[in-house]
Write an enzyme that holds these catalytic residues in place. Structure first.
Site: not given
Length: 556
Positions: A247, A296, A298
């Site tokens: 992140c 992942d 975001h």
RNA sequence: GCUGGAGUAGCUCAGUCGGUAGAGCGCAUCACUCGUAAUGAUGAGGUCGGGGGUUCGAUUCCCCCCUCCAGCUCCA
């Protein structure tokens, strides 16, 4: 046997029971035969279980006299004024009960293992011996249970990973898996599929560095919350850390440009390699490693886009898991005690997740207070061959990173606003997901994933040249194919291919050579008969394109 | 990290009450030329996890370490 041993707690569990015991010297598996024969005697005597009641004081007095601090503590923590106990023969134990009318109802049992377990699950408290066992009303059911355990052992991904030459571990890198050529084929196929699915759903893909300056991790909060699990290094006398999560890097990318609400939701995926220092005792094949790859993403959006976005991800997970025929269980975790953000934000976020689940009509387990400190989350759990549950996909709302990194976007009013962020993974960790798949399929990957999709098997070396032609033709068609030119018998070559779980064996003898055909054998369906080579090519290509599971092969 | 168990050939394992080891599979070579899950013969392959100690001598006994297994604790 051990009159001085102190019983602590012993509940029933799925498929059996355990009992925590404080014994000195510790119990070992060598004690099992003696314990089992005592159990046998008790069962044969068919003692009735008699219920009794104590007042709390009576119960405390009884166990204080017996010098058993564990029972005393359990009783102290009970709210009830009366304590129920059960007695058979001369044995008395606390029990809410009832489980059975008498000891004779237990027809078949077996002690399985012994291991340490902290008293009341607290690592600062004494460690007791926990004996696991199982019991059934009949020998037949016990045998069936033991058969399932043996089957689970056969499917164990650590064993299959070795047998199928997919990956290995070495003492030089505890918890750091090495992927072999065949394992990489499966991983790459998974990622090819993944990228296609993300393209369809309007994701961009980014990549951030493995090593970043310590300052960044202090800003993100990892330094305070996650330092124990991180690896550090120095470059030019500056402190750096190996990333345990993607992140912070993702946040820097977001901040590199100015954003408008018109660009939302902004979906940025990252196949990110992360390192975490897990305690040595928790490492477990590919399920729990120290380096792994998260698929992942975001997602940056306005708060009122959260719910639709979450629904989209739930559908995404479901669509992907369906392709593998995987079952999953869903959990919703809410605000923990130690957390940041306002009540208003938490309410908004939690209800967005809850509404998304309700809208989809998905049954879920609620884990009150089990969310991340920065936001609530939805987890998707998949079970391994021993029914142990592993978290794979997760959808997490995050209010911390946007604050800590001062993220903003230009809204319709021309002013700057704080975006909402979702972290999500579909496979979770690709390593873990591969382990799940190996156990789920027992090593027999569907053809689209199989490291070797077909083996050409000449009956004798007179057909070797034709076998090579067939192999080359299949190779040209984009298939992963090998020709078995060893001087083994045809039967032996078939066995070798079966053992490696190769989906298709193409037997070629003089008959096939003369007609330009192949005799097709499927690893599960057996001999499918001869067909022209081109017919086989289109058949297997269709199966691959459909990502068909083995039980769908017949329909082709 | 904690408790308990284990580590012998590429794999699965046997063995040595202290005198430096063996099987099956796999691999290599040769013979066989085979129709849907194991053809036969021969051969190569091990500093018995690593370090230290005891001993004339340690793979074996003792200590420390490493790795793995089961469970516990942990798991943004």
């Amino acid at each position: 046997m051990r009159p001085e041993a102190k019983l602590a707690i012993g509940p029933p569990i799925e498929d059996g029971f355990y009992y925590d015991i404080d014994a000195d010297p510790p119990l070992t598996e060598e004690d099992f035969a003696a314990i089992e024969s005592e159990m046998e005697k008790t069962v044969r005597a068919d003692y009735p279980f008699e219920r009794g009641e104590w007042s709390k004081d009576e119960a405390l007095a009884h166990y204080e006299r017996a010098g058993n601090p564990y029972k005393v503590e359990l009783i102290r923590d009970l709210d009830d004024g009366t304590i129920t106990y059960y007695r058979h023969d001369d044995f008395v134990d606390l029990c809410r009960g009832p489980h059975l009318p008498s000891t004779g109802k237990i027809k078949a049992f077996k002690l399985l293992s012994v291991a340490g377990a902290y008293w009341r699950g607290d690592e600062r408290r004494p460690m007791l011996q926990r004996i696991y066992g199982t019991a059934f009303p009949s020998q037949k059911e016990l045998d069936e249970h033991l058969r399932l355990l043996a089957e689970a052992e056969r499917r164990d991904h650590r064993k299959l990973g070795k047998q199928l030459d997919l990956f290995s571990f070495h003492p030089e890198g505890p918890g750091f898996p090495f992927f072999h050529a065949k394992g990489m084929i499966v991983l790459n196929q998974l990622m090819e599929f993944w990228r296609e699915e993300h393209r369809k759903r309007q994701y961009g893909e980014v990549r951030t560095p493995i090593i970043l300056e310590r300052k960044l991790w202090e800003q993100s909060g990892h330094w305070d919350h996650y330092k124990e699990n991180m690896y550090f290094t120095q470059i030019d006398e500056r402190d750096f850390a190996v990333k345990p999560m993607n992140c912070p890097g993702g946040m820097l990318i977001y901040k590199a440009t100015l954003h408008s609400y018109r660009d939302f939701p902004l979906r940025l995926a990252e196949v990110g390699t992360v390192h975490r220092h897990e305690k040595s005792g928790v490492l477990h094949g590919l399920f729990r490693v120290r380096v792994f790859t998260q698929d992942d993403a975001h997602i940056f959006m306005t708060p009122d886009q959260i719910q639709d976005e979450v629904i989209g991800i739930i559908d995404f997970v479901d669509a992907v898991y369906k392709v593998f025929g995987l079952e999953y269980a869903v959990e919703l975790s809410t605000r923990p005690e130690k957390s940041i953000g306002t009540d208003e934000m938490w309410d908004l976020a939690t209800s967005a997740l809850r509404n998304a689940l309700d809208t989809k009509g998905i049954a879920y387990k609620l884990n009150e207070g089990d969310g991340a400190f920065y936001g609530p989350k939805i987890d998707f759990h998949v079970r391994d061959c021993l029914k142990r549950s592993w978290q794979c996909a997760t959808i997490q709302l995050d209010f911390a990173m946007p604050e800590k990194f001062d993220l903003d976007y230009v809204g319709p009013d021309g002013n700057l606003h704080r975006p909402a962020v979702i972290h999500r993974v579909i496979y979770g960790a690709i390593e873990r997901f591969l382990a799940v798949l190996i156990e789920h399929f027992g090593g027999a990957f569907p053809t689209w994933l199989a490291p070797v999709q077909c083996v050409v098997i000449p009956i004798s070396d007179g057909q070797n040249a034709y076998a090579c032609q067939v192999r080359d033709r299949l190779f040209e068609a984009g298939l992963r194919v090998e020709a078995d030119l060893s001087d083994d018998t045809m039967k032996y070559k078939i066995r070798a291919a079966q053992t490696q779980q190769v989906p298709y064996m193409l037997v070629v003898g003089d008959r096939e050579r003369e007609s330009g055909a192949v005799s097709v054998r499927h690893r599960r369906k057996g001999d499918l008969g001869a067909m022209p080579l081109d017919a086989f090519v289109s058949r297997i290509q269709e199966e691959i394109a459909l990502k068909a599971l083995d039980d769908a092969v017949e329909a082709l």
